[in-house]
Design a protein around this motif. Structure first.
Motif: not given
Length: 851
Positions: A349, A351-352, A381, A387, A431, A433-434, A440-442
């Motif tokens: 995991n 890649n955000a 993603d 992921n 937000t 989130r995977d 990972l989050l963006t």
């Protein structure tokens, strides 16, 4: 050259047409109108791809108004474009399939089509079909192959593979070897369906007979037309090296995480050679047909056989790498042996999620209903499995929510009504989130301004206004300012002030005051007079510039303050024919004898109308005095023989204003031995000619006095009736007649010998005679009052009451009675007296009574 180019374009067009025919009609998916098309690569700009307007069932005439467009990520090349006039999807720039899709397999362009009003999203996939635009090529034009002369028949020698960027049938399809007596060619297929060639020994070699063999290797693709590439192979026959290295197994498999750092040991290879010395020393290297990408990522230690990681792995780019490693001893005529290493990458995991705002409709109206679409958001993603699974949410405590349209696409909508006056702008945090571990989050922040709607009426700062204005103000002077607030913004908060229509004393309110429409400042348009108008109220309206406009009203109470602008007016005594007022005083008068009363009125109010009297000049100050409050003129002592028979006095009347105003009256007192039966100037007086009877105050006084007289008359009649009834009852049947009131001529003489006033009314010139009523008074016997009113109440003069009595005993000449032409007149120019400070009834002028 030109003909060749034209022929090439013609062939390209024919191939494109053939691909479109083979691709067939577009396929639809039920989710949001998903379509799929196929288009060959290398088409020129403007080449037709599909008619989206027809396939999507859209009205072509509204595409431009609804902003029909292709939404792509920032920085991405726009290979395709839509013609808004006809809805046709065409090639915007040349598409190179080998550049767009580096890996093999199906090459898809994912398009998101957006149309507004209402907001609709379509997903279109365009498959880029490969054409045979590349010929196979070899890394080297000439390849040297060393073969020991002791090589057994059937020995295989892998050759350098040709590279063709095309895929499918357009890639390398087969290899061909030029005719020779010693070698044949066998084509092998890798796990990825790529082809490579092996040279097979068909006849024993003899170095002494022929040391070098030259053959031509041709690589052919399966395209139409067929393309090819060639390489010269120089086979050198070596002396025999009886043993060749051997690997433990022909194929190896290993798993490696994609985030493994450079220098990581991938696998330890081991090959053995039964020879000794240099013929048994083994060197490891990549085979000649190892792809360039493998050489960039991995490295083989020549002496140890360790395969090490050299570059950065990326599972999303390739999940499997196939390595071909050869082992060769260092002896003469060394023969290389080969093995295959399969490197399986494990996804990490790393890649955000990526958040892309596909379409944003801002600002949003504050009266937008719940469910209004604000933005379309796409998330991506690049990881796989958990992921790559993404969940999306917005920050709490905001009136917005995310609704999933289809996988990895969301719409941001409102959940409740907005209020710009409470929150003019929202910063919504999105937000993504995977599901990886760790996750990972963006976060992406979207600023949503709220557009104003005219939903708030103006509000005045005060519920009402009270304004105090001094009379005699200058016209055009500012008297006050009103102010209102509107919580809206821009033109919805721009206020204009106005005065509501109305009348003040019969005149339009606009003739009294005006207001500045922008600032709310109010101005007096005329000079106000307290004696004419003491207060009035107006309605002020504040209206905004919104649509529809909203307004609010407020009441402004304007109070006029009195100013000492009116001097006292002497109403008694008044001089006759412009001469000094005269009065007779008996020489036998004792101290305290009331000579007369000086009366004055002041049109002002309050302290400005409070009057005080003083003796300003006198022939003898020791003889007379004036009461400061009542204006009564009395003797201070008895007259002496040496006192002058004519006493001249000047009485001043002063009001209580600041500065004080005053008036004076001159009196001429004649000291006589006996009093004649003539009226003095103190008994009959008239208002100065400048006082007009047409003043409204005169009318008010007339009405008031008339009402009082009527009430007084009614009371007398009622009392008389009660008295008569009582007498009749006491006499047991005897009749009782009401006492008669002898008025004017023929009336009974007064028992107390009082001298009655004789006030008559004379109608103004040009009017009919007034009607007079003799009313019996309820006071002492012998008194009667006359009320005279003209036919026109607005122009009639008030006539003072005239008591009637028979002539006194000492009146020897009835002709000496006061002339009926001596009357009071109210001037039409002067202001009427203020009744707040009129002297009491005891101070009113009356004829002197003599003993």
């Amino acid at each position: 050259m030109g003909a060749g180019a034209g022929s090439g374009r013609g062939q390209l067009f024919l191939r494109s047409l053939l691909f479109l025919l083979l691709a067939g009609p577009p396929s639809r998916c039920p989710a949001w109108g998903q379509l799929r098309y196929a288009v060959p690569e290398e088409l020129e700009h403007g080449a037709f791809v599909a008619n989206l307007g027809e396939d999507l069932g859209l009205d072509v005439s509204t595409l431009s108004a609804r902003r029909f467009r292709i939404v792509s990520r920032a920085g991405a090349r726009q290979h395709l474009e839509v013609n808004l006039e006809n809805g046709i999807l065409f090639v915007n720039e040349r598409i190179d399939r080998e550049e767009v899709c580096e890996a093999g397999g199906t090459c898809l362009l994912h398009l998101q089509l957006l149309v507004e009003s209402p907001l609709e999203l379509y997903r279109v996939e365009v498959e880029v079909l490969d054409i045979n635009d590349h010929a196979p090529t070899f890394p080297w034009q000439e390849y040297v192959l060393e073969v020991a002369e002791s090589a057994v028949l059937g020995a295989r020698f892998p050759l350098e593979s040709a590279q063709d960027p095309d895929v499918g049938t357009n890639s390398v399809h087969t290899y061909r070897l030029s005719p020779n007596a010693f070698f044949s060619l066998e084509v092998q297929t890798r796990s990825d369906a790529s082809k490579f060639a092996e040279l097979v020994l068909e006849r024993a070699l003899d170095r002494e007979q022929q040391r070098v063999h030259r053959v031509l290797l041709t690589a052919l693709d399966g395209g139409v037309p067929e393309r090819s590439g060639t390489a010269h192979i120089l086979v050198t026959v070596l002396d025999a090296n009886d043993n060749v290295p051997a690997f433990d197994q022909p194929s190896y498999g290993v798993s490696l995480p994609e985030d493994a750092p450079a220098g990581t040991l991938v696998i330890q290879l081991n090959a053995t050679d039964l020879d000794e010395g240099p013929n048994g020393e083994i060197e490891y290297s990549f085979s000649g047909h190892a792809p360039p990408r493998v050489r960039e990522l991995f490295h083989v230690e020549p002496r140890s056989g360790q395969v090490l990681l050299k570059g950065r792995l990326d599972y999303e780019r390739a999940s499997l790498h196939e390595l071909y490693v050869q082992a060769k001893d260092r002896g003469p005529s060394a023969v290389a042996v080969h093995c295959r290493v399969l490197v399986h990458l494990l996804d990490v995991n790393d890649n955000a999620p990526e958040v892309t705002l596909t379409s944003v409709s801002t600002p949003v109206l504050e009266d937008a209903p719940p469910g209004t679409v604000i933005a379309v958001i796409s998330v991506l993603d690049r990881d796989s499995g958990d992921n790559g699974r993404v969940s999306c949410e917005v920050s709490p405590n905001v009136p917005f929510e995310l609704r999933s349209s289809f996988r990895n696409y969301y719409t941001l909508v409102t959940t409740q009504a907005l209020d710009r006056e409470a929150v003019p702008e929202y910063n919504v945090s999105i937000t993504a989130r995977d599901m990886g571990s760790p996750a990972l989050l963006t976060r992406s922040t979207l600023t949503i301004p709220v557009s104003d709607v005219n939903d708030n009426a103006p509000r005045f700062l005060q519920p009402s206004y009270s304004v105090y204005v001094m009379e005699n103000n200058a016209p055009g002077a500012s008297i006050c300012s009103v102010s209102a607030l509107d919580p809206d913004c821009q033109q919805n908060a721009y206020l204009s002030y106005s005065i509501a229509d109305g009348h003040i004393h019969g005149m339009p309110v606009g003739t009294y005051v005006s207001i500045n429409s922008d600032s709310g400042h109010m101005y007096a348009l005329r000079s106000l007079d307290y004696e004419q108008i003491r207060s009035f109220q107006i309605q002020v309206q504040a209206q905004d510039a919104g649509f529809p406009p909203l307004s609010a009203n407020v009441t402004v109470h304007i109070f006029v303050l009195d100013q000492n602008d009116n001097a006292p007016v002497i109403v008694s005594p008044m001089p006759r024919n412009g001469s000094v007022a005269t009065e007779l005083v008996p020489r036998s008068a004792r101290p305290g004898y009331l000579v007369g009363t000086v009366s004055a009125v002041d049109a002002d109010a309050g302290l400005n109308s409070r009057l005080s009297y003083q003796l300003l000049q006198a022939t003898d100050f020791t003889l007379f005095s004036v009461a400061p409050d009542t204006g009564e003129l009395r003797t201070l002592r008895s007259f002496l023989e040496q006192d002058a028979s004519r006493q001249q006095l000047v009485v001043q009347v002063r009001d209580g204003g600041q500065p004080a105003l005053s008036a004076t009256v001159s009196l001429l007192l004649s000291v006589v031995e006996t009093m004649p039966q003539t009226l003095s100037d103190f008994s009959e007086f008239s208002l100065p000619p400048e006082v007009s009877s047409s003043s409204p105050l005169t009318l008010y006084l007339l009405v008031s006095l008339g009402s009082i007289s009527f009430t007084f008359l009614l009371a007398i009649l009622i009392l008389t009736a009660i008295r008569c009834r009582g007498e009749r009852c006491s006499r047991q049947g005897d009749s009782c007649s009401p006492p008669r009131c002898h008025c004017c001529p023929g009336s009974r003489p007064s028992s107390d010998g009082l001298k009655t006033s004789n006030l008559t009314a004379q109608p103004p010139a040009g009017t009919t005679a007034a009607t007079c009523l003799d009313v019996p008074a309820g006071g002492p016997p012998g008194y009667c009052y006359k009320v005279c009113l003209g036919p026109e109440s607005a122009q009639s003069d008030f006539m003072f009451l005239k008591p009637c009595s028979p002539p006194r005993n000492n009146e020897k000449d009835p002709g000496k009675r006061p002339r009926p032409d001596q009357h009071l007149q109210v001037s039409k120019e002067a202001k009427q007296p203020n009744t707040d400070w009129l002297p009491p009834g005891t101070q009113r002028p009356a004829l002197k009574r003599y003993q």
